[in-house]
Design an enzyme around this catalytic site. Structure first.
Site, PDB file in Angstrom:
ATOM      1  N   CYS A 194      -1.058   6.661   8.739  1.00 40.81           N
ATOM      2  CA  CYS A 194      -1.285   5.449   8.163  1.00 40.81           C
ATOM      3  C   CYS A 194      -2.742   5.571   7.199  1.00 40.81           C
ATOM      4  O   CYS A 194      -2.593   6.495   6.346  1.00 40.81           O
ATOM      5  CB  CYS A 194      -1.726   4.243   9.433  1.00 40.81           C
ATOM      6  N   ARG A 212       0.919  -1.241  -0.102  1.00 40.60           N
ATOM      7  CA  ARG A 212       0.205  -0.099  -0.095  1.00 40.60           C
ATOM      8  C   ARG A 212       0.749   1.433  -0.055  1.00 40.60           C
ATOM      9  O   ARG A 212       0.626   2.219  -0.624  1.00 40.60           O
ATOM     10  CB  ARG A 212      -0.907   0.064   1.146  1.00 40.60           C
TER      11      ARG A 212
END
Length: 291
Positions: A249, A190
């Site tokens: 995040c 990611r």
């Protein structure tokens, strides 16, 4: 004596025995893929007296429209205002003189959120149960089912924040400067922008370093020793000032194990960009990096 980072199963059991009226335990178990699962697991079994803190309902604001309550951050899990969250803490009975202990079944992925939020409200006496529910079970800790008896409402008072919240505007203004080091806690694929299962844009904030939040937990389910964590963060920072770190995040939740791990390792408290990637990528004018 208060606990401000970690508390062991044995230490929590001692608190339960010696000062139960000055202790509040929170079960923060959650599942992004099945939001109802956290509550279900809590009702099936939890530490006696624990209050359930739901990521979606209690630790975030998801009401939209003109009557939506104020938020303190953007992204997929917007923080409630400090004032709104203090009302919830009063409703569940947390007092300013209490020791709070938070845990989950998810490697601190969700308990860390409540730990940070309490610090943000000025409540220093909050600790993560090292090893979470699994460590409690393994030690033969007592368990109860169903919802506990209602707590008496308290009057939780806000204090000056003990942890720093950064906005997207602040992070963008400091891009490329020595005074800011962004650490991205998402999985490497990611971070590199190879996959993006949750947000509309793949990639990362330019210049961000990658440290998956799972890197902080040892094979036994506990946080790695402080010296080991220190060595790993020193290697990641490679001479950068630890005081410049801003954690992020996907939505400001799984960044917290990294932030907590730095404190366990002996660093001074660092900042959180709570809106994280989900807020950052919502504005096409913000730069994106891949690879």
């Amino acid at each position: 004596m208060s606990y401000t980072t970690l508390v062991s199963v044995a230490q929590l059991q001692a608190l339960q025995a010696c000062s139960p009226q000055s202790l509040m335990v929170f079960d923060c178990s959650f599942d992004l893929a099945n939001p109802a699962a956290g509550r279900e697991h809590y009702l099936q079994a939890h530490i006696p007296g624990a209050v359930h803190a739901d990521l979606d309902k209690d630790l975030s604001v998801h009401v939209v429209g003109p009557d939506a309550p104020p938020t303190a951050s953007g992204g997929r899990h917007p923080l409630p205002s400090r004032e709104r969250f203090a009302i919830w803490l009063s409703q569940v009975g947390l007092r300013n003189d209490m020791q709070a202990v938070v845990y989950d079944r998810n490697g601190v992925n969700y308990a860390g959120r409540l730990w940070w939020m309490l610090k943000w409200l000025g409540h220093d006496a909050v600790a993560v149960l090292d090893g979470g529910w699994q460590a409690w079970q393994a030690a033969g800790g007592a368990a109860e089912t169903g919802a506990p008896a209602a707590h008496f409402q308290s009057n939780f008072e806000l204090k000056p924040p003990l942890r720093e919240l950064r906005t997207a505007t602040q992070v963008r203004a400091a891009l490329g400067q020595a005074g800011q080091t962004v650490i991205d806690a998402r999985a490497p694929a990611r971070y590199r922008g190879e996959v993006e299962p949750l947000d509309p844009v793949a990639g990362h904030i330019p210049g961000a370093l990658n440290r998956p939040f799972t890197s902080n937990i040892a094979a036994n389910g506990l946080f790695k020793p402080a010296a080991e964590l220190r060595g790993e963060f020193d290697q990641l920072l490679a001479g950068r000032d630890a005081a410049s770190v801003v954690h992020q995040c996907g939505s400001g939740v799984s960044a917290l194990p990294n932030l907590i791990a730095m404190e366990i390792a002996g660093y001074a408290p660092t900042a959180l960009f709570a809106g994280s990637w989900s807020e950052w990528c919502s504005d096409p004018g913000r730069p994106v990096e891949k690879g």
